[in-house]
Design an enzyme around this catalytic site. Structure first.
Site, PDB file in Angstrom:
ATOM      1  N   LYS A  68      37.543  35.436  40.896  1.00 46.30           N
ATOM      2  CA  LYS A  68      38.257  36.400  40.053  1.00 46.30           C
ATOM      3  C   LYS A  68      37.637  36.456  38.647  1.00 46.30           C
ATOM      4  O   LYS A  68      36.689  35.749  38.351  1.00 46.30           O
ATOM      5  CB  LYS A  68      39.750  36.050  40.020  1.00 46.30           C
ATOM      6  CG  LYS A  68      40.390  35.963  41.418  1.00 46.30           C
ATOM      7  CD  LYS A  68      40.526  37.322  42.077  1.00 46.30           C
ATOM      8  CE  LYS A  68      40.786  37.275  43.580  1.00 46.30           C
ATOM      9  NZ  LYS A  68      42.017  36.644  44.007  1.00 46.30           N
TER      10      LYS A  68
HETATM   11  C1  LIG Z   1      43.048  36.269  45.100  1.00 44.64           C
HETATM   12  C2  LIG Z   1      44.229  37.107  45.427  1.00 44.64           C
HETATM   13  C3  LIG Z   1      45.529  36.583  45.545  1.00 44.64           C
HETATM   14  C4  LIG Z   1      45.827  35.115  45.587  1.00 44.64           C
HETATM   15  O1  LIG Z   1      45.363  34.385  44.559  1.00 44.64           O
HETATM   16  P1  LIG Z   1      45.024  32.835  44.751  1.00 44.64           P
HETATM   17  O2  LIG Z   1      44.837  32.381  43.335  1.00 44.64           O
HETATM   18  O3  LIG Z   1      43.777  32.741  45.571  1.00 44.64           O
HETATM   19  O4  LIG Z   1      46.183  32.181  45.407  1.00 44.64           O
HETATM   20  C5  LIG Z   1      46.576  37.465  45.714  1.00 44.64           C
HETATM   21  N1  LIG Z   1      46.378  38.784  45.821  1.00 44.64           N
HETATM   22  C6  LIG Z   1      45.154  39.321  45.756  1.00 44.64           C
HETATM   23  C7  LIG Z   1      44.998  40.802  45.860  1.00 44.64           C
HETATM   24  C8  LIG Z   1      44.032  38.501  45.579  1.00 44.64           C
HETATM   25  O5  LIG Z   1      42.808  39.036  45.561  1.00 44.64           O
END
Ligand SMILES: *Cc1c(COP(=O)(O)O)cnc(C)c1O
Length: 383
Positions: free
Chosen positions: A185
């Protein structure tokens, strides 16, 4: 055959300042629940303009806490997009609620929020629109139902994005906005998540859910009970984030704009180099007054199906890391077979899914990397 070393589709950018911040945190007496959690939360609140920010062990934990804060439970329905990571709707399942999928808008690939508003019924307790790829989802069509449902934006892709001039996660947005700090991210804490809100009561519920539902506030000790006394008032989880993670998160946050700008510059280069390629469609852009968070750069292969598969495999053979975001959530066997979620409701999500490929996009990519991916893509697309 390959034009260079294998290129991942995503990768974190950790610098020496990040490393130093983590080392410093490790030398402190508190390596979890110390001062860095609050400091990071305050920094995110300042950056987004949000009144409250609560940090969690993951973005999924933040979404789960948001669903809890919205008081969603068994018998309730939660509307979301099928083009998202399963966590967006798993959060509703964790609290015993029923997910319901409304189709995407083919012009943005985000949840069709006008259709979502129209789909609200007496069981609908929350809507989870996703700012997919980092393009801020249009929340305005939900205005008419906000007195009846809680709007929880899954902004896992959209930290640093702006909606009509205002930061995603700030005032004027969803009731609760959730971000992820996974290494793929925009900024990372290793793992981790954030929830922002303007609402004091929602913030209180987000916080209590993070620590087992246990609190020392608003408690009722008996005459012989002292400062040790605590109450468990709700069924929460251990969703705490550590001080060490927050040291990394806060250090990364100082480069958020740099990261988003670089991602947007790389996307602009992709667009320029692919403008005349008739075998693909380029992704939707943000409106003039908004800023794309650009977590992903997705192209759509004309014809889809076998053409998409051949293109994907051609890129992989050439060492270009690509992915498909996402298999529509209702197609996942747990949803399809165990929950019996309908398969026919989302024709636009289907059309999107069969052509989509995510190309590499991360701040450490060079302009030459983009050119290489484009050349490999052109070689991989069926004539
Ligand atoms: C990455 C992601 C999540 C979850 O986040 P984590 O930190 O990996 O638990 C939720 N929704 C979307 C759309 C994502 O891309």
């Amino acid at each position: 055959m390959t034009r260079g070393a294998p290129l991942p589709y995503a990768r974190q950018d950790i610098d020496e300042a990040d490393v130093a911040a983590v080392v410093e945190a490790l030398r402190d007496p508190f390596i979890t629940q110390g001062p860095r959690v609050e400091s990071f939360e305050r920094a995110v609140a300042a950056r987004t303009g949000a009144k409250h920010c609560v940090a969690f062990s993951s973005g999924t934990a933040a979404l789960h806490a948001a669903i809890f804060a919205a008081d969603v439970g068994p018998g309730d329905e939660v509307i979301s997009s099928p083009i998202t990571f399963a966590a967006s709707t798993n959060a509703a399942l964790y609290q015993g609620a029923t997910p319901r999928f409304v189709d995407i808008d083919p012009a943005t690939w985000n949840l069709d929020t006008a259709a979502a508003a129209a789909a609200v019924n007496e069981r609908t307790k929350a809507i989870v629109p996703v700012s997919f790829t980092g393009l801020p989802v249009d929340l305005a069509p939900l205005d008419g139902v906000r007195d009846r449902v809680v709007v929880i934006e899954d902004a896992a892709h959209a930290l640093g994005a702006h909606r009509h001039g205002g930061p995603v996660g700030g005032p004027g947005g969803a009731d609760i906005t959730c971000f992820s700090l996974h290494p793929a991210k925009t900024i990372t804490a290793g793992e981790g998540g954030l929830a922002t809100t303007e609402d004091d009561e929602l913030a209180r519920r987000l916080r209590i859910f993070r620590t087992h539902g246990i609190t020392k506030q608003d408690i009722h000790p008996s005459a012989d009970e002292g400062a040790w006394y605590y109450e468990m008032q709700e069924l929460g989880f251990n969703y705490r984030i550590t001080d060490v993670m927050c040291a990394l998160g806060e250090s990364q946050l100082t480069r958020l704009d740099e990261f988003v700008d670089r991602r947007n510059a790389l996307a602009a280069r992709y667009r320029e180099l692919l403008a005349d390629e008739p075998r693909i469609t380029l992704p939707p852009e943000a409106p003039e007054d908004s800023r794309h968070g650009r977590h992903l750069f997705v192209v759509h292969v004309e014809g889809g199906g076998a053409a998409r598969r051949a293109t994907f495999e051609g890129l992989q053979e050439r060492g270009v890391g690509c992915q498909v975001h996402y298999v529509p959530v209702y197609r996942l066997p747990y949803y399809r077979d165990r929950l019996g979620v309908p398969q026919e409701d989302c024709p636009h999500a289907e059309a999107y899914y069969w052509g989509a490929i995510s190309l590499p996009l991360f701040p450490l990519m060079t302009d030459d990397d983009v050119l290489r991916v484009v050349l490999d893509l052109k070689d991989s697309l069926p004539a």
